[in-house]
Write a protein that holds these residues in place. Sequence first.
Motif, PDB file in Angstrom:
ATOM      1  N   LEU A   1       0.826  -1.209   0.000  1.00  0.00           N
ATOM      2  CA  LEU A   1       0.000   0.000   0.000  1.00  0.00           C
ATOM      3  C   LEU A   1       0.860   1.258   0.000  1.00  0.00           C
ATOM      4  CD1 LEU A   1      -2.902  -0.875   2.487  1.00  0.00           C
ATOM      5  CD2 LEU A   1      -3.056  -0.589   0.005  1.00  0.00           C
ATOM      6  N   HIS A   2       1.900   1.237   0.799  1.00  0.00           N
ATOM      7  CA  HIS A   2       2.771   2.411   0.881  1.00  0.00           C
ATOM      8  C   HIS A   2       3.469   2.663  -0.446  1.00  0.00           C
ATOM      9  CE1 HIS A   2       6.175   4.963   2.172  1.00  0.00           C
ATOM     10  NE2 HIS A   2       5.298   5.420   3.067  1.00  0.00           N
TER      11      HIS A   2
ATOM     12  N   PRO B   1      -2.483   0.879   5.955  1.00  0.00           N
ATOM     13  CA  PRO B   1      -3.699   0.067   6.089  1.00  0.00           C
ATOM     14  C   PRO B   1      -4.748   0.793   6.921  1.00  0.00           C
ATOM     15  CG  PRO B   1      -1.747  -1.281   6.425  1.00  0.00           C
ATOM     16  CD  PRO B   1      -1.278   0.147   6.377  1.00  0.00           C
ATOM     17  N   SER B   2      -5.989   0.388   6.781  1.00  0.00           N
ATOM     18  CA  SER B   2      -7.083   1.043   7.488  1.00  0.00           C
ATOM     19  C   SER B   2      -6.948   0.875   8.998  1.00  0.00           C
ATOM     20  CB  SER B   2      -8.424   0.457   7.050  1.00  0.00           C
ATOM     21  OG  SER B   2      -8.540  -0.887   7.497  1.00  0.00           O
TER      22      SER B   2
ATOM     23  N   ARG C   1      -6.054  -2.365  13.982  1.00  0.00           N
ATOM     24  CA  ARG C   1      -6.534  -2.924  15.247  1.00  0.00           C
ATOM     25  C   ARG C   1      -6.371  -4.442  15.265  1.00  0.00           C
ATOM     26  NH1 ARG C   1     -10.694   0.980  14.768  1.00  0.00           N
ATOM     27  NH2 ARG C   1     -12.212  -0.577  14.063  1.00  0.00           N
ATOM     28  N   LEU C   2      -6.592  -5.063  14.115  1.00  0.00           N
ATOM     29  CA  LEU C   2      -6.397  -6.507  14.053  1.00  0.00           C
ATOM     30  C   LEU C   2      -4.926  -6.852  14.268  1.00  0.00           C
ATOM     31  CD1 LEU C   2      -7.498  -9.335  13.556  1.00  0.00           C
ATOM     32  CD2 LEU C   2      -7.215  -8.949  11.103  1.00  0.00           C
TER      33      LEU C   2
ATOM     34  N   LEU D   1     -12.129  -6.327  12.928  1.00  0.00           N
ATOM     35  CA  LEU D   1     -12.014  -5.859  11.547  1.00  0.00           C
ATOM     36  C   LEU D   1     -12.981  -6.601  10.651  1.00  0.00           C
ATOM     37  CD1 LEU D   1     -10.398  -4.405   9.254  1.00  0.00           C
ATOM     38  CD2 LEU D   1      -9.070  -6.498   9.121  1.00  0.00           C
ATOM     39  N   PHE D   2     -13.738  -5.852   9.851  1.00  0.00           N
ATOM     40  CA  PHE D   2     -14.642  -6.444   8.877  1.00  0.00           C
ATOM     41  C   PHE D   2     -15.517  -7.515   9.514  1.00  0.00           C
ATOM     42  CE2 PHE D   2     -12.650  -4.039   5.783  1.00  0.00           C
ATOM     43  CZ  PHE D   2     -11.284  -4.226   5.806  1.00  0.00           C
ATOM     44  N   GLY D   3     -16.007  -7.217  10.734  1.00  0.00           N
ATOM     45  CA  GLY D   3     -16.883  -8.151  11.418  1.00  0.00           C
ATOM     46  C   GLY D   3     -16.163  -9.153  12.295  1.00  0.00           C
ATOM     47  N   TYR D   4     -14.840  -9.077  12.392  1.00  0.00           N
ATOM     48  CA  TYR D   4     -14.097 -10.036  13.198  1.00  0.00           C
ATOM     49  C   TYR D   4     -13.637  -9.413  14.513  1.00  0.00           C
ATOM     50  CZ  TYR D   4     -13.853 -13.234   9.315  1.00  0.00           C
ATOM     51  OH  TYR D   4     -14.176 -14.088   8.305  1.00  0.00           O
ATOM     52  N   ALA D   5     -13.630 -10.207  15.552  1.00  0.00           N
ATOM     53  CA  ALA D   5     -13.050  -9.825  16.829  1.00  0.00           C
ATOM     54  C   ALA D   5     -12.144 -10.959  17.278  1.00  0.00           C
ATOM     55  CB  ALA D   5     -14.134  -9.584  17.872  1.00  0.00           C
TER      56      ALA D   5
END
Length: 336
Positions: free
Chosen positions: A241-242, A249-250, A255-256, A285-289
């Motif tokens: 991404l960089h 990253p988002s 957080r993940l 993230l995206f519904g995951y914990a």
Amino acid sequence: MVDIHILGGLSVREGGVPITPTAAAPRQVLALLTAFAGQVVPVTVLTEELWPSGAPRGARTEIAAHIAELRALIARALHESEEDTGAAGWTERRTADAVLVSLPGGYRLDTGVGVHDIGQFERAAGAGYRAMDAGDLTRASLRLGEALALWRGEPYAGVAAGPCLRREIERLESARLSVLDQWVEAQLGLGRHEAILSELPGLAARYATNEPLQAHLMVALLRCGRHEEALAVYERLRTILHRETGMEPSARLRRLQHSVLAVRHTGAGAAAGGRASLGGTSEGLFGYAVLPAPARTAAAEETPAVTWYGPAAPRVPAQPKAVRTGTVTTGVAMAV
């Protein structure tokens, strides 16, 4: 009836008889007609598809010749299918003009009650999405897997795609990726993280900047206790991404990463990300914990095989807006 298969190469049959031309231009015209089967495709759209840099003199005549060639193939197929099935008892026979209809300003491919694999894909995907919303992961896995299994390769493979077909291909690829994302999430929710690890790394490499798939891979690795590999996925995404966008990253993906670091630091062993709706928390993230992995059930013992190729928006060929003489631009709805 016309059967259409485009999810891995163009194949069109009338009454079971192939009608796909081998020549590039009429093949491209047929491809565009199948993309909007049952709808009128304006001549201006066909013109821009065939000659995106500007139509030559006599373009409409050439398009009419391609239509005539397609009708000849359809007429031959209708004749052959009548001979095979017998015409006894028929009160009305389809004609080539009724299958490929001329209308003011354009043409329409009338498929009758034929099969269209895009329609099959969209119906199965829609059922899978509804099952996901209802929390029925087993049914979601089945229906989303059915949608993905319809893909035999790249859409419209072997067809020279102009602007309109390219937009349709991008729409289908986007729809496939959305289904794939939800299918993987369903597998993780069913405790199939070990089984899908044979496929996830390849997917993550193919879609290297797709954050949901990178997150799924991190969660699957984390559940298997492979913390360092999960962190390596994040670092690889961050580097790409960089380099390509100059962005990080988002926040949710960061957080993940922090959750993986925390698990590794505490030595908690394999931890997991279940869907937030299942785990009763909105963190992740995206519904995951980061929660204990769900227990494997009999239904989770086997992961159904799918082809790693893909809700879709209606496909309506827009009347192009003229930007200069002989050149037009088309707008087609895109799915997300």
